[in-house]
Design an enzyme around this catalytic site. Structure first.
Site, short mmCIF file in Angstrom:
data_model
loop_
_atom_site.label_atom_id
_atom_site.label_comp_id
_atom_site.label_asym_id
_atom_site.label_seq_id
_atom_site.Cartn_x
_atom_site.Cartn_y
_atom_site.Cartn_z
CG ASN A 1 52.03 -27.63 54.95
OD1 ASN A 1 53.25 -27.57 54.74
ND2 ASN A 1 51.52 -27.77 56.15
CD GLU B 1 59.83 -24.31 64.97
OE1 GLU B 1 59.16 -25.31 65.27
OE2 GLU B 1 59.34 -23.31 64.40
CE LYS C 1 56.27 -27.04 55.52
NZ LYS C 1 55.48 -28.21 55.98
CE1 TYR D 1 58.27 -29.77 60.38
CE2 TYR D 1 60.00 -30.04 58.73
CZ TYR D 1 58.87 -29.38 59.19
OH TYR D 1 58.34 -28.33 58.48
CG HIS E 1 57.31 -24.81 60.05
ND1 HIS E 1 56.67 -25.80 60.76
CD2 HIS E 1 58.04 -24.10 60.96
CE1 HIS E 1 57.01 -25.69 62.03
NE2 HIS E 1 57.83 -24.68 62.19
P1 CMP Z 1 54.49 -28.11 59.37
O1 CMP Z 1 53.75 -26.94 59.87
O2 CMP Z 1 55.80 -27.88 58.71
O3 CMP Z 1 54.71 -29.14 60.58
C1 CMP Z 1 54.85 -30.52 60.41
C2 CMP Z 1 54.55 -30.94 59.00
O4 CMP Z 1 54.26 -32.32 58.85
C3 CMP Z 1 53.31 -30.24 58.52
O5 CMP Z 1 53.55 -28.89 58.33
C4 CMP Z 1 52.98 -31.04 57.27
O6 CMP Z 1 53.82 -30.67 56.18
C5 CMP Z 1 53.39 -32.42 57.72
N1 CMP Z 1 52.23 -33.21 58.15
C6 CMP Z 1 51.47 -33.01 59.23
N2 CMP Z 1 50.51 -33.95 59.30
C7 CMP Z 1 50.70 -34.75 58.24
C8 CMP Z 1 50.03 -35.91 57.75
N3 CMP Z 1 48.97 -36.42 58.39
N4 CMP Z 1 50.49 -36.47 56.62
C9 CMP Z 1 51.56 -35.95 55.98
N5 CMP Z 1 52.25 -34.85 56.41
C10 CMP Z 1 51.81 -34.26 57.51
#
Ligand code: CMP
Length: 139
Positions: A114, A128, A11, A51, A117
Site C-alpha cells: 500500500n 518508529e 514501501k 511490525y 506506512h
Molecule cells: P501499514 O500502515 O504499514 O501497517 C501495517 C500493514 O499491514 C499495513 O500497512 C498493510 O500493509 C498490512 N495490512 C494491514 N491489514 C492487512 C490485511 N488485512 N491483509 C494484508 N495486509 C494487511
C-alpha cells in the site's frame, strides 16, 4: 510527546516502481518538512520486530517477507498535527477505500503493497523513528 513529528516508510514496490520522487513531492506540497531520510533495507527479523504489534495477525508473515524484499525509504516528517495530517494525506490502509488524490489511492498496488506506512500515534512516531534513526540523525 511532540505532536509535530511523524514517521513514514516508502514501501518496496513504490520504491521499485520509481514513485519516491512523486511521493516526496506530495509530502512537501502538503506542508511537511523532511527532518531525516534514508534508503535502507530490512532483514526479515528487523521487519518482524518493526511490525511486532501485528504478530498474531494472519497477514504478519507475508508482511514481514514483503517489507524485507527490497529497498525502502524511511523518513521523519515535521508539521503541526503531523500524525493525523499525514494519515489524511496517505489515505486508508486499504487502497480500495482510500480517498481520491491520496498517496495510497495513487500509488498502492494492494492492501499489503500500500505504497507507504504512516505512524498511528505520536508515541509510535517516536518509537518508529528511534527504530531507524540514531539520536544524532534525528537532530
Ligand atoms: P501499514 O500502515 O504499514 O501497517 C501495517 C500493514 O499491514 C499495513 O500497512 C498493510 O500493509 C498490512 N495490512 C494491514 N491489514 C492487512 C490485511 N488485512 N491483509 C494484508 N495486509 C494487511
Amino acid at each position: 510527546m511532540p505532536d509535530n513529528l511523524t514517521f513514514t516508510i516508502i514501501k518496496p514496490t513504490a520504491f521499485k516502481n520509481n514513485h519516491t520522487g512523486a511521493i516526496l513531492k506530495m509530502i512537501n506540497e502538503a506542508g511537511f518538512v523532511v527532518k531525516a531520510m534514508k534508503i535502507t533495507r530490512l532483514m526479515p527479523g528487523q521487519a518482524g520486530a518493526f511490525y511486532a504489534v501485528h504478530k498474531d495477525k494472519p497477514f504478519y508473515q507475508s508482511l514481514v517477507n514483503y517489507m524485507s524484499s527490497g529497498p525502502i525509504v524511511v523518513a521523519i516528517l515535521e508539521k503541526d498535527n503531523a500524525v493525523s495530517d499525514y494519515r489524511k494525506l496517505i489515505g486508508a490502509t486499504d487502497p480500495t477505500k482510500a480517498d481520491e488524490g491520496t498517496i495510497r489511492k495513487l500509488f498502492a498496488t494492494s492492501l499489503e503493497k500500500n505504497a507507504v506506512h504512516g505512524s498511528d500515534s505520536d508515541e509510535n512516531a517516536n518509537i518508529e523513528s528511534d527504530f531507524f534513526f540514531s539520536k544524532l540523525e534525528r537532530i
